[in-house]
Design an enzyme around this catalytic site. Sequence first.
Site, PDB file in Angstrom:
ATOM      1  N   CYS A 150       0.812  -1.219   0.000  1.00 28.65           N
ATOM      2  CA  CYS A 150       0.000   0.000   0.000  1.00 28.65           C
ATOM      3  C   CYS A 150       0.834   1.251   0.000  1.00 28.65           C
ATOM      4  O   CYS A 150       1.480   1.536  -0.982  1.00 28.65           O
ATOM      5  CB  CYS A 150      -1.074   0.030   1.064  1.00 28.65           C
ATOM      6  SG  CYS A 150      -2.520   0.730   0.278  1.00 28.65           S
TER       7      CYS A 150
ATOM      8  N   ARG B  76      -6.148   5.329  -0.134  1.00 29.80           N
ATOM      9  CA  ARG B  76      -5.928   4.060  -0.826  1.00 29.80           C
ATOM     10  C   ARG B  76      -6.457   2.863  -0.040  1.00 29.80           C
ATOM     11  O   ARG B  76      -6.519   1.754  -0.574  1.00 29.80           O
ATOM     12  CB  ARG B  76      -4.438   3.858  -1.094  1.00 29.80           C
ATOM     13  CG  ARG B  76      -3.844   4.920  -2.005  1.00 29.80           C
ATOM     14  CD  ARG B  76      -2.342   4.877  -1.973  1.00 29.80           C
ATOM     15  NE  ARG B  76      -1.864   3.540  -2.286  1.00 29.80           N
ATOM     16  CZ  ARG B  76      -1.723   3.056  -3.503  1.00 29.80           C
ATOM     17  NH1 ARG B  76      -1.999   3.817  -4.531  1.00 29.80           N
ATOM     18  NH2 ARG B  76      -1.301   1.838  -3.706  1.00 29.80           N
TER      19      ARG B  76
ATOM     20  N   TRP C 152      -1.840  -3.032   3.201  1.00 31.17           N
ATOM     21  CA  TRP C 152      -3.069  -3.656   2.697  1.00 31.17           C
ATOM     22  C   TRP C 152      -2.682  -5.104   2.477  1.00 31.17           C
ATOM     23  O   TRP C 152      -1.919  -5.413   1.571  1.00 31.17           O
ATOM     24  CB  TRP C 152      -3.467  -2.964   1.396  1.00 31.17           C
ATOM     25  CG  TRP C 152      -4.881  -3.162   1.018  1.00 31.17           C
ATOM     26  CD1 TRP C 152      -5.959  -2.502   1.511  1.00 31.17           C
ATOM     27  CD2 TRP C 152      -5.388  -4.070   0.037  1.00 31.17           C
ATOM     28  NE1 TRP C 152      -7.102  -2.942   0.899  1.00 31.17           N
ATOM     29  CE2 TRP C 152      -6.788  -3.901  -0.002  1.00 31.17           C
ATOM     30  CE3 TRP C 152      -4.812  -5.005  -0.804  1.00 31.17           C
ATOM     31  CZ2 TRP C 152      -7.603  -4.624  -0.848  1.00 31.17           C
ATOM     32  CZ3 TRP C 152      -5.619  -5.736  -1.646  1.00 31.17           C
ATOM     33  CH2 TRP C 152      -7.007  -5.542  -1.669  1.00 31.17           C
TER      34      TRP C 152
ATOM     35  N   ASN D 210       6.159  -2.809  -0.741  1.00 29.78           N
ATOM     36  CA  ASN D 210       4.941  -3.069  -1.501  1.00 29.78           C
ATOM     37  C   ASN D 210       5.294  -4.075  -2.579  1.00 29.78           C
ATOM     38  O   ASN D 210       6.363  -3.966  -3.186  1.00 29.78           O
ATOM     39  CB  ASN D 210       4.438  -1.798  -2.190  1.00 29.78           C
ATOM     40  CG  ASN D 210       3.777  -0.864  -1.205  1.00 29.78           C
ATOM     41  OD1 ASN D 210       3.422  -1.273  -0.099  1.00 29.78           O
ATOM     42  ND2 ASN D 210       3.617   0.381  -1.594  1.00 29.78           N
ATOM     43  N   GLY D 211       4.396  -5.013  -2.855  1.00 30.71           N
ATOM     44  CA  GLY D 211       4.681  -6.005  -3.888  1.00 30.71           C
ATOM     45  C   GLY D 211       4.605  -7.396  -3.299  1.00 30.71           C
ATOM     46  O   GLY D 211       4.146  -7.581  -2.168  1.00 30.71           O
TER      47      GLY D 211
ATOM     48  N   GLU E 273     -19.652  -8.347 -19.460  1.00 31.23           N
ATOM     49  CA  GLU E 273     -18.864  -7.443 -18.633  1.00 31.23           C
ATOM     50  C   GLU E 273     -18.695  -6.084 -19.332  1.00 31.23           C
ATOM     51  O   GLU E 273     -18.790  -5.030 -18.690  1.00 31.23           O
ATOM     52  CB  GLU E 273     -17.500  -8.080 -18.314  1.00 31.23           C
ATOM     53  CG  GLU E 273     -16.528  -7.235 -17.530  1.00 31.23           C
ATOM     54  CD  GLU E 273     -17.035  -6.770 -16.154  1.00 31.23           C
ATOM     55  OE1 GLU E 273     -18.090  -7.243 -15.699  1.00 31.23           O
ATOM     56  OE2 GLU E 273     -16.373  -5.895 -15.570  1.00 31.23           O
TER      57      GLU E 273
ATOM     58  N   LYS F 168     -19.915  -2.586 -17.693  1.00 26.04           N
ATOM     59  CA  LYS F 168     -19.014  -1.438 -17.491  1.00 26.04           C
ATOM     60  C   LYS F 168     -19.650  -0.187 -18.097  1.00 26.04           C
ATOM     61  O   LYS F 168     -19.672   0.871 -17.484  1.00 26.04           O
ATOM     62  CB  LYS F 168     -17.644  -1.644 -18.154  1.00 26.04           C
ATOM     63  CG  LYS F 168     -16.676  -2.547 -17.485  1.00 26.04           C
ATOM     64  CD  LYS F 168     -16.110  -2.062 -16.185  1.00 26.04           C
ATOM     65  CE  LYS F 168     -16.961  -2.440 -15.021  1.00 26.04           C
ATOM     66  NZ  LYS F 168     -16.838  -3.681 -14.385  1.00 26.04           N
TER      67      LYS F 168
ATOM     68  N   GLU G   5     -22.913   1.051 -16.175  1.00 23.01           N
ATOM     69  CA  GLU G   5     -22.783   1.549 -14.801  1.00 23.01           C
ATOM     70  C   GLU G   5     -22.070   2.885 -14.716  1.00 23.01           C
ATOM     71  O   GLU G   5     -22.361   3.684 -13.839  1.00 23.01           O
ATOM     72  CB  GLU G   5     -22.143   0.513 -13.872  1.00 23.01           C
ATOM     73  CG  GLU G   5     -20.706   0.209 -14.150  1.00 23.01           C
ATOM     74  CD  GLU G   5     -20.139  -0.854 -13.216  1.00 23.01           C
ATOM     75  OE1 GLU G   5     -20.655  -1.033 -12.113  1.00 23.01           O
ATOM     76  OE2 GLU G   5     -19.150  -1.501 -13.616  1.00 23.01           O
TER      77      GLU G   5
ATOM     78  N   HIS H 210     -32.891 -14.854 -31.302  1.00 23.79           N
ATOM     79  CA  HIS H 210     -34.000 -15.213 -30.416  1.00 23.79           C
ATOM     80  C   HIS H 210     -34.591 -13.996 -29.730  1.00 23.79           C
ATOM     81  O   HIS H 210     -35.272 -14.129 -28.715  1.00 23.79           O
ATOM     82  CB  HIS H 210     -33.514 -16.257 -29.402  1.00 23.79           C
ATOM     83  CG  HIS H 210     -32.954 -17.465 -30.064  1.00 23.79           C
ATOM     84  ND1 HIS H 210     -33.744 -18.423 -30.649  1.00 23.79           N
ATOM     85  CD2 HIS H 210     -31.675 -17.831 -30.302  1.00 23.79           C
ATOM     86  CE1 HIS H 210     -32.970 -19.353 -31.191  1.00 23.79           C
ATOM     87  NE2 HIS H 210     -31.707 -19.000 -30.997  1.00 23.79           N
TER      88      HIS H 210
ATOM     89  N   LYS I  51     -19.214   0.718  -3.616  1.00 23.12           N
ATOM     90  CA  LYS I  51     -18.109  -0.203  -3.917  1.00 23.12           C
ATOM     91  C   LYS I  51     -18.325  -1.564  -3.271  1.00 23.12           C
ATOM     92  O   LYS I  51     -17.993  -2.591  -3.830  1.00 23.12           O
ATOM     93  CB  LYS I  51     -16.790   0.416  -3.432  1.00 23.12           C
ATOM     94  CG  LYS I  51     -15.572  -0.397  -3.775  1.00 23.12           C
ATOM     95  CD  LYS I  51     -15.280  -0.365  -5.273  1.00 23.12           C
ATOM     96  CE  LYS I  51     -14.224  -1.360  -5.703  1.00 23.12           C
ATOM     97  NZ  LYS I  51     -14.350  -1.701  -7.124  1.00 23.12           N
TER      98      LYS I  51
HETATM   99  C1  F6R Z   1     -19.179  -3.733 -11.306  1.00 20.37           C
HETATM  100  C2  F6R Z   1     -19.030  -3.936  -9.900  1.00 20.37           C
HETATM  101  C3  F6R Z   1     -20.032  -4.756  -9.174  1.00 20.37           C
HETATM  102  C4  F6R Z   1     -19.311  -5.781  -8.293  1.00 20.37           C
HETATM  103  C5  F6R Z   1     -20.328  -6.558  -7.434  1.00 20.37           C
HETATM  104  C6  F6R Z   1     -19.661  -7.639  -6.624  1.00 20.37           C
HETATM  105  O1  F6R Z   1     -18.154  -2.946 -11.832  1.00 20.37           O
HETATM  106  O2  F6R Z   1     -18.106  -3.435  -9.302  1.00 20.37           O
HETATM  107  O3  F6R Z   1     -20.883  -5.403 -10.067  1.00 20.37           O
HETATM  108  O4  F6R Z   1     -18.591  -6.650  -9.108  1.00 20.37           O
HETATM  109  O5  F6R Z   1     -20.985  -5.679  -6.584  1.00 20.37           O
HETATM  110  O6  F6R Z   1     -18.728  -7.106  -5.751  1.00 20.37           O
HETATM  111  P1  F6R Z   1     -17.634  -8.013  -5.084  1.00 20.37           P
HETATM  112  O7  F6R Z   1     -16.757  -8.532  -6.169  1.00 20.37           O
HETATM  113  O8  F6R Z   1     -16.907  -7.096  -4.148  1.00 20.37           O
HETATM  114  O9  F6R Z   1     -18.348  -9.114  -4.381  1.00 20.37           O
END
Ligand code: F6R
Length: 616
Positions: A2, A27, A74, A98-99, A482, A486, A489, A505, A611
């Site tokens: 981190c 972060r 982290w 870090n790494g 996916e 992206k 959202e 279909h 998030k």
């Molecule tokens: C899309 C996104 C969400 C997460 C979902 C699951 O960009 O971020 O669809 O993928 O809420 O979250 P996790 O992976 O944290 O269980």
Amino acid sequence: MCGIVGYVGAEDCAPFLIAGLKRLEYRGYDSAGVALVGESGLEVLRSRGKLSNLESLVLRKAPKGTLGIGHTRWATHGRPSDENAHPHSFRGVAVVHNGIIENHLELREELRRAGHTFASETDTEIFAHLIAEEVEGGHDLLQATRRALRRVRGTYALAVVSETDPHTLVAAKNASPLVVGFGQGENYLASDVPALLDRTREVMFLEEGDLVRLRQDSVELFDGDGQTIARQPRHIDWTPVMAEKGGHKHFMHKEIHEQARALVDTIRSRTALETGDVVLDGVGIDEALAKSLARVTIVACGTSYHAGLVGKHYLESLAKLPVEIDVASEFRYRDPLVPPGSLCIAISQSGETADTLAAMREAKAKGARTLAVCNVVGSAIARDAEDVLYTHAGPEIGVASTKAFTTQLAAMLLLALKLGRLRGTLDADRAGKLLQDLRGAPALIEKILAREDSILAAARTYSSARDMLFLGRGLQAPVALEGALKLKEISYVHAEGYPAGEMKHGPIALIDEQVPVVVIATRDPGRGHGQDTYEKIVGNIEEVRARGGKIIALVTDGDDLVSRLADHALWVPPASAFIAPLLNVLPLQLFAYHVADHRGTDVDQPRNLAKSVTVE
Ligand code: F6R
């Protein structure tokens, strides 16, 4: 991994170290620590949890020193705890890092045999031992660090201090970022610019293989062989907000660009090309257990669910295990059948998603063994599962998942290879070849990132569309889902992903000049694993064109057929079918990003989204 800060100069540096770490708090971290070298030698203070815990400790103990390093951790190896927090020290040498060190278990064993004992579960602690040995052997700190690094394989941003040399800070970089700050009668080090901004704007970003020695009045740069390197500092005018994003406009953009590094960290320490073997720390499935498995159930949400769909292909193909996959919120409420011999794999970046946790618990209650593929060490899902396979994407701050997805794909491929080898469904040659392909992916990702301008051009052209379709087949069908997720959202453009064969279909009714269609039409140069669907996807492109739809196609370098059919070609380097999903998602992430940026949405925190979804 981190945040790292370092100081060498004339002032007592504990306040600088704490202030620098605070600027890296955004972060995310689970513990923090500082090491100072002063008249009374080396003092190390560490604390789990918030930086305020460390700050109180520092106020109480008032460590003194004009040389110091600090770290916010982290967790990657070892749970979040006081003992695992950095700095790690041994016989007067302290390090922050870090790494990921690939051969740390090997080195730990070697050192143990030589009488060393370890105080933490981390890979980092190895450095303190290796460097202290070299210092005791009579080498100065720079030489000692260089000699220790020769024994280590992996990625690192490393900062080292020693009480034998109270005026020298040594640092080294390989893959993880590190920046030197130039002051008047003092010099600084940090993993990220924000930690330095209120002291200096004269900085030097370290490059791969660099070693640097900082003293109060000098900064000396060396390559791995000890040759001096001349490089000028540069002036940066970034605002603090820009600095947090490493000069990128958004965290999402920064994280898209971190994917090569994230993959290296997820893959490298776990693979042996010669034998085709995969070593999965944290996964205790042995040959007998692998052979007794009758079925896999994958549960996940959103992007992680899409990674699971790709994982299903990997597991069925390589480990010959039947796989069912469910959106976690559905699984938990449908009284699912969990026959004996079931393995439930929960995939989650955050490890805190309520539905995924509940689904995994449901499977466990019905007798399944549980395995988490997770990015956050010590998170709820990781704690609850019997086996944990960590992705090493590093903290993901943008709400839209990017580097978590690519590392989840890599983790699922590693798991499928491991189970395939254990179950005897995959020979060493094929496994070795696939591992080689996987290890080649980071370099191909860099190539795609270098083509960002053409993706940006396509994004600008189509950014006013109201609806878009994303199509793919086989392993690329989940990538299409996916890509659509992206886009919707972060840009709020209505987008749907479909397996291309489903077009007839229903979705084909949507096609007209106003609906751009993104088609993943890349081709496996080796014709994949007997499921080449290239001709079929070309047929789907023709169907869209016949109805006036605009085609944005992901095309393999050199493929004139699809590029001629497409209105916009997004070129991707050739890759085998199993690796292609890890690459193909990148142009789609960048496309979504640039559409959203052009439309002026809040890319990192799109409306209505969080998030980590810890409620149902
Ligand atoms: C899309 C996104 C969400 C997460 C979902 C699951 O960009 O971020 O669809 O993928 O809420 O979250 P996790 O992976 O944290 O269980």
